[in-house]
Design a protein around this motif. Structure first.
Motif, mmCIF file in Angstrom:
data_model
loop_
_atom_site.group_PDB
_atom_site.id
_atom_site.type_symbol
_atom_site.label_atom_id
_atom_site.label_comp_id
_atom_site.label_asym_id
_atom_site.label_seq_id
_atom_site.Cartn_x
_atom_site.Cartn_y
_atom_site.Cartn_z
ATOM 1 N N LEU A 271 6.360 -5.066 6.729
ATOM 2 C CA LEU A 271 7.469 -4.160 6.466
ATOM 3 C C LEU A 271 6.952 -2.742 6.268
ATOM 4 C CD1 LEU A 271 10.559 -4.731 6.158
ATOM 5 C CD2 LEU A 271 10.220 -4.568 3.691
ATOM 6 N N LEU A 272 7.545 -1.808 6.987
ATOM 7 C CA LEU A 272 7.291 -0.376 6.815
ATOM 8 C C LEU A 272 8.563 0.233 6.246
ATOM 9 C CD1 LEU A 272 5.711 0.362 10.338
ATOM 10 C CD2 LEU A 272 4.485 -0.171 8.220
ATOM 11 N N VAL A 273 8.473 0.859 5.076
ATOM 12 C CA VAL A 273 9.658 1.376 4.391
ATOM 13 C C VAL A 273 9.520 2.876 4.184
ATOM 14 C CG1 VAL A 273 11.129 1.236 2.354
ATOM 15 C CG2 VAL A 273 9.969 -0.823 3.192
ATOM 16 N N SER A 274 10.572 3.610 4.542
ATOM 17 C CA SER A 274 10.616 5.055 4.308
ATOM 18 C C SER A 274 11.802 5.381 3.419
ATOM 19 C CB SER A 274 10.751 5.818 5.639
ATOM 20 O OG SER A 274 10.787 7.218 5.425
ATOM 21 N N PHE B 35 4.921 1.726 1.799
ATOM 22 C CA PHE B 35 5.990 2.617 1.335
ATOM 23 C C PHE B 35 5.542 4.053 1.592
ATOM 24 C CE2 PHE B 35 7.849 -0.234 -2.297
ATOM 25 C CZ PHE B 35 8.231 -1.170 -1.351
ATOM 26 N N GLY B 36 6.445 4.860 2.129
ATOM 27 C CA GLY B 36 6.125 6.260 2.364
ATOM 28 C C GLY B 36 7.375 7.107 2.431
ATOM 29 N N VAL B 37 7.164 8.405 2.553
ATOM 30 C CA VAL B 37 8.250 9.363 2.743
ATOM 31 C C VAL B 37 8.164 9.889 4.168
ATOM 32 C CG1 VAL B 37 8.358 9.967 0.304
ATOM 33 C CG2 VAL B 37 6.850 11.271 1.823
ATOM 34 N N PRO B 38 9.218 10.546 4.667
ATOM 35 C CA PRO B 38 9.224 10.986 6.060
ATOM 36 C C PRO B 38 8.024 11.829 6.468
ATOM 37 C CG PRO B 38 11.426 11.096 5.191
ATOM 38 C CD PRO B 38 10.540 10.744 4.028
ATOM 39 N N THR B 39 7.534 12.696 5.581
ATOM 40 C CA THR B 39 6.366 13.500 5.931
ATOM 41 C C THR B 39 5.177 12.609 6.282
ATOM 42 O OG1 THR B 39 7.084 15.294 4.483
ATOM 43 C CG2 THR B 39 4.765 15.269 5.095
ATOM 44 N N MET B 40 4.996 11.531 5.537
ATOM 45 C CA MET B 40 3.894 10.616 5.800
ATOM 46 C C MET B 40 4.077 9.918 7.146
ATOM 47 S SD MET B 40 3.490 8.917 2.024
ATOM 48 C CE MET B 40 2.937 9.909 0.614
ATOM 49 N N ARG C 163 6.735 -2.093 15.553
ATOM 50 C CA ARG C 163 7.376 -2.263 14.247
ATOM 51 C C ARG C 163 8.395 -1.157 14.018
ATOM 52 N NH1 ARG C 163 6.774 -7.303 12.283
ATOM 53 N NH2 ARG C 163 4.603 -7.971 12.360
ATOM 54 N N ARG C 164 9.527 -1.530 13.484
ATOM 55 C CA ARG C 164 10.560 -0.564 13.127
ATOM 56 C C ARG C 164 10.439 -0.193 11.655
ATOM 57 N NH1 ARG C 164 13.789 2.254 16.811
ATOM 58 N NH2 ARG C 164 14.042 0.970 18.671
ATOM 59 N N VAL C 165 10.566 1.073 11.348
ATOM 60 C CA VAL C 165 10.565 1.519 9.963
ATOM 61 C C VAL C 165 11.937 1.242 9.356
ATOM 62 C CG1 VAL C 165 10.286 3.492 8.407
ATOM 63 C CG2 VAL C 165 8.869 3.308 10.471
ATOM 64 N N VAL C 166 11.939 0.666 8.160
ATOM 65 C CA VAL C 166 13.161 0.365 7.419
ATOM 66 C C VAL C 166 13.440 1.526 6.467
ATOM 67 C CG1 VAL C 166 14.083 -1.089 5.577
ATOM 68 C CG2 VAL C 166 13.029 -2.140 7.573
ATOM 69 N N GLU C 167 14.667 2.015 6.473
ATOM 70 C CA GLU C 167 15.035 3.069 5.528
ATOM 71 C C GLU C 167 15.932 2.499 4.440
ATOM 72 O OE1 GLU C 167 15.488 7.306 6.726
ATOM 73 O OE2 GLU C 167 15.961 6.418 8.678
ATOM 74 N N ARG C 168 15.796 3.094 3.245
ATOM 75 C CA ARG C 168 16.656 2.742 2.126
ATOM 76 C C ARG C 168 17.147 4.040 1.496
ATOM 77 N NH1 ARG C 168 14.740 5.628 -1.009
ATOM 78 N NH2 ARG C 168 12.863 5.520 -2.255
ATOM 79 N N TYR C 169 18.160 3.943 0.664
ATOM 80 C CA TYR C 169 18.766 5.125 0.067
ATOM 81 C C TYR C 169 18.933 4.928 -1.429
ATOM 82 C CZ TYR C 169 22.756 7.939 -1.554
ATOM 83 O OH TYR C 169 23.587 8.749 -2.290
ATOM 84 N N GLY C 170 18.398 5.869 -2.175
ATOM 85 C CA GLY C 170 18.555 5.835 -3.615
ATOM 86 C C GLY C 170 18.361 7.222 -4.188
ATOM 87 N N VAL D 148 0.852 -1.184 0.000
ATOM 88 C CA VAL D 148 0.000 0.000 0.000
ATOM 89 C C VAL D 148 0.887 1.233 0.000
ATOM 90 C CG1 VAL D 148 -0.227 -0.107 2.533
ATOM 91 C CG2 VAL D 148 -1.824 1.265 1.204
ATOM 92 N N HIS D 149 0.530 2.203 -0.865
ATOM 93 C CA HIS D 149 1.243 3.475 -0.833
ATOM 94 C C HIS D 149 0.386 4.576 -1.435
ATOM 95 C CE1 HIS D 149 2.771 4.425 -4.961
ATOM 96 N NE2 HIS D 149 2.808 3.119 -5.166
ATOM 97 N N GLY D 150 0.767 5.817 -1.150
ATOM 98 C CA GLY D 150 0.040 6.973 -1.655
ATOM 99 C C GLY D 150 0.977 7.980 -2.276
#
Length: 493
Positions: free
Chosen positions: A264-267, A236-241, A286-293, A188-190
């Motif tokens: 999985l929660l991904v920011s 999937f989300g961004v920090p503001t979300m 739940r811990r949010v997982v961060e990725r970098y791209g 799910v994402h927006g």
């Protein structure tokens, strides 16, 4: 190379034909329906050369991009919020033959010269895929362009990053390894669909796995909770979300329960403040997982699903990605001590091919031995975890002989209870070279924290030389569509 979407192009016995593929609000397509609609459209655009896609958060955008990829035709996603000047530049630069859009959409004047093709997501013409089972379209290789995604243009007109099919496939497969992502996952994402995060990861990612995606159209905490309660496994989300979710959690136990159900929660797209990490973890377990791209590299690193969810880091390099930190003179940093700041450079199959029509910019972006200069500054721990401290152009502050990353100061400031939002920049100082400036949105605008209190707060958590020398208060911080703070809009006195 193999098909980008095996579930669409392999034999029916091997594909989840009746499994839901895409859902936007109440509208949805199964894999069989998506194959028919995208396949029919692919037949219409196969000779186009290059196509633009009016990238609204709709089924039509997803079908349009998939159709272009099935046809082997590069797609140019267009941001519907862009002004006529920017759109005009992109159209002139990328020269698409036509624009794909949802029926009834009013397109801006900048696109008036393009042939318009309305996307019929219910088209049921016989599907004769350009991709034969297990293979790419005839004449298409791993290096063939798949997308031309335009950068934000912070230092000039937006540049078109040419992303090959190879980069999409390898990035999504590396993320599948890191996140244990399978066809059983429901995402799910927006997010908007004109950039890497929302389109490649959020739409193409589930389709490559044979899973499902549910797009909210517009992000809301209620929408997230509903989808997670209805069987979605990833967000999937961004920090503001995530910040808005963190703010809502204390008064919404149902939201906390729903987030706790996610696998999985991904920011991504910017750093998630440690304070928000901790609030979400405390409320949901739940811990949010961060990725970098970034646009030019797709994904470089991530915290792994089976790794330590270390707040404030973007994890370790993905399979196939080489990453190094370098000094200003290009010398590689070999001491990964969690303190030495260097620029991130990456090399691997996830990289773009070139900036369209910009051989000068392409050459400048790479070192002589093929490493891409990201412009991002980071430190690296002994076990390989990467912590980004900011952009080289806007977030590296040289003060009193020290190299200071703005990001770690921002995280420290956000731990202060009187701070709602924070940004840190540097400005010229006769004595220090540059001094640290904090831009603060206070929790209570009628009672902002004292500047000395904030400086002492940072000095206790980090080091005295990292404390803000100047504090400026704002009602809000300027942000772009992805929630990133636009520091160039912060004007010094």
């Amino acid at each position: 190379m193999s098909s980008l979407f095996p579930a669409l192009t392999d034999s029916p016995a091997d594909s989840p034909a009746e499994r839901p593929a895409l859902r936007f609000g109440e509208r949805s397509l199964t894999y069989a329906e998506l194959a028919a609609a995208a396949g029919a459209l692919a037949g219409r655009v196969r000779e186009a050369g290059r196509v633009a896609v009016w990238a609204t958060p709709t089924l039509e955008t997803a079908v349009g991009v998939v159709a272009a990829l099935l046809a082997g035709v590069p797609a140019v996603p267009l941001n519907p919020k862009s002004g006529d000047g920017e759109l005009g530049h992109i159209v002139r630069d990328s020269a698409p033959a036509l624009v794909l859009t949802a029926p009834g959409t009013e397109l801006p004047p900048a696109l008036s010269g393009l042939e318009r093709v309305d996307i019929d997501v219910r088209e049921r013409a016989p599907y004769a895929p350009a991709e034969s089972p297990g293979s790419a379209p005839a004449g298409i290789t791993a290096e063939s362009p798949a997308l031309v995604v335009y950068t934000s243009g912070t230092t000039g007109p937006p540049k078109g990053a040419v992303i090959p099919r190879r980069a999409i496939a390898t990035t999504l497969d590396a993320l599948a390894d890191a996140w244990q992502w399978t066809g059983d996952d429901v995402l799910v994402h927006g997010l908007p669909l004109f950039h890497v995060h929302g389109l490649i990861l959020g739409i193409l990612g589930p389709l490559r796995r044979g899973g499902s995606v549910r797009h909210l159209g517009r992000f809301t905490a209620e929408g997230v909770a509903h989808e997670l309660n209805e069987g979605a496994t990833m967000l999937f989300g961004v920090p503001t979300m995530y910040h808005r979710l963190a703010e809502a959690l204390p008064d919404d136990p149902a939201l906390a329960k729903a987030l706790g159900r996610a696998r999985l929660l991904v920011s991504g797209s910017a750093a998630l403040p440690v304070h928000d990490h901790e609030r979400i973890a405390a409320a949901t377990g739940r811990r949010v997982v961060e990725r970098y791209g970034m646009t030019e590299t797709l994904m470089n690193t991530s915290v792994r699903a089976d790794g330590e969810p270390r707040a404030g880091t973007v994890g370790v390099p993905l399979p196939g990605v080489e990453l190094r930190l370098v000094e200003e003179d290009g010398t590689a940093i070999t001491a990964y001590d969690g303190e030495t700041v260097g620029e991130i450079q990456v090399r691997g199959p996830n990289l773009f091919t070139e900036y369209l029509n910009r051989p000068d910019a392409t050459a400048a972006a790479f070192t002589g031995d093929g490493w891409f200069r990201t412009g991002d500054m980071a430190v690296r721990d002994a076990d390989g975890y990467v912590r980004i401290v900011g952009r080289k152009a806007t977030d590296l502050i040289k003060s009193g002989g020290y190299k200071i990353g703005a990001g770690e100061i921002e995280n420290a400031l956000l731990e202060h209870p009187a701070v709602r939002e924070a940004a840190v920049t540097g400005e010229p100082d006769d004595d220090l070279g540059e001094r640290v400036v904090a831009w603060i949105v206070p929790t209570d605008p009628q009672s902002p924290p004292a500047a000395d209190d904030l400086a002492d707060h940072v000095a206790r958590r980090l080091a005295p030389h990292k404390r803000p020398r100047t504090v400026r208060f704002l009602d809000t911080l300027p942000r772009n569509d992805m929630g990133k703070i636009m520091k160039r809009a912060l004007k010094h006195d």
